[in-house]
Design an enzyme around this catalytic site. Structure first.
Site, PDB file in Angstrom:
ATOM      1  N   HIS A   1      46.749 -11.084  -0.943  1.00  0.00           N
ATOM      2  CA  HIS A   1      48.177 -10.568  -0.588  1.00  0.00           C
ATOM      3  C   HIS A   1      49.059 -11.814  -0.273  1.00  0.00           C
ATOM      4  CE1 HIS A   1      48.121  -6.242   0.034  1.00  0.00           C
ATOM      5  NE2 HIS A   1      46.844  -6.094   0.722  1.00  0.00           N
TER       6      HIS A   1
ATOM      7  N   HIS B   1      40.657  -9.975  -0.400  1.00  0.00           N
ATOM      8  CA  HIS B   1      41.601  -8.863  -0.552  1.00  0.00           C
ATOM      9  C   HIS B   1      43.059  -9.404   0.340  1.00  0.00           C
ATOM     10  CE1 HIS B   1      43.663  -5.041  -0.784  1.00  0.00           C
ATOM     11  NE2 HIS B   1      44.270  -5.240   0.263  1.00  0.00           N
ATOM     12  N   GLU B   2      42.851  -9.718   1.362  1.00  0.00           N
ATOM     13  CA  GLU B   2      43.822 -10.311   2.311  1.00  0.00           C
ATOM     14  C   GLU B   2      44.407 -11.637   1.829  1.00  0.00           C
ATOM     15  OE1 GLU B   2      45.206  -8.391   4.623  1.00  0.00           O
ATOM     16  OE2 GLU B   2      43.733  -7.068   4.087  1.00  0.00           O
TER      17      GLU B   2
END
Length: 266
Positions: A131, A127-128
């Site tokens: 980004h 997820h990170e």
């Protein structure tokens, strides 16, 4: 830092249009090389102000998960091939993790109490990394730059902690106690979609992403986990993940058939 300040001061305010991995139009004023410098400066600053874990098992565990995700990211995002990912574990009881432009990843030790296995940690880190690939930090910093008519963003990374410094860390993607800024729902959805794909392609069980967010919601009793202050886990988010699960499971089965079985453990 002087080079960063000089380069930032020389940037012309010409709106740059880009497209996110999901096809969304973006406004990004800063070249990615500049964002990488800012991310590196922020990461260095954090290592000077926060306690870094020297626990070999913790560091090996995080590195193992990241090393499994990176080849999959490079496959779907060739423009990320030149990124050299660096990981650090910070001694902090809060359940938090982040990734900065330039490939800098931080995990708080408190995250190990919430992400119960490697697949759940992969859900967080995928997820990170999503980004970063989707240039969400660039978007946020660009809008802040426009709104402040040329705020010298890099300058506030140096010196003692200030509200402005915390705000910039929040813009880049670091959840902090002071000045934490939430990613928009659009950014969160994109990062969730990318992270789910990356973890499945790497051989991590994508179903654990749902378990992870449920753990997040439960963590801390009546309090709000640090990670949720900037990464809200909502019923909508879980429903979105479940809606994408069939495709993710297909990728997961393909990964296992290809022998991708990450052996990461704490």
């Amino acid at each position: 830092m002087r080079k960063i300040l000089f380069t930032l001061a020389s940037i012309a305010l010409v709106t740059a249009c880009a497209t996110s991995p999901t096809g969304r139009n973006q406004v990004t004023l800063f070249p990615e090389s500049q964002m990488s410098q800012m991310g590196s400066a922020a990461f260095t600053s954090m290592q000077q102000s926060e306690k870094v874990s020297s626990d070999r098992n913790q560091n090996r565990y995080v590195t193992c998960v990241v090393n499994a995700l990176v080849p999959e990211l490079n496959t779907v995002a060739p423009d990320m091939n030149s990124t050299r990912w660096e990981t650090k574990v910070f001694i902090d009881d809060s359940a938090n993790a982040f990734a900065l432009p330039g490939g800098k990843i931080g995990v708080h030790t408190g995250m190990f109490n919430v992400a119960g296995n490697a697949s759940q940690l992969a859900a967080v880190l995928g997820h990170e990394m999503g980004h970063v690939w989707a240039r969400h930090g660039n978007e946020r910093v660009s809008h802040q730059y426009i709104g402040t008519a040329g705020l010298q963003l890099a300058a506030i990374l140096s010196g003692e902690p200030t509200a402005e410094k915390q705000q910039l860390l929040g813009l880049l993607g670091v959840g902090t106690q002071v000045g934490a800024l939430k990613f928009s729902r659009t950014h969160e959805s994109e990062a969730d979609e990318i992270g789910l794909t990356l973890m499945a392609r790497a051989g991590f069980d994508p179903r654990e992403s749902v378990a992870l967010w449920k753990n997040m919601a439960k963590q801390g009793g009546g309090g709000t986990p640090e990670f949720l202050s900037t990464h809200p886990a909502t019923d909508t988010r879980i429903r979105d993940l479940q809606a994408q699960m069939d495709q993710a499971l297909k990728l997961y089965q393909q990964a296992k058939a290809q022998g991708k079985r990450p052996n990461c453990h704490l």
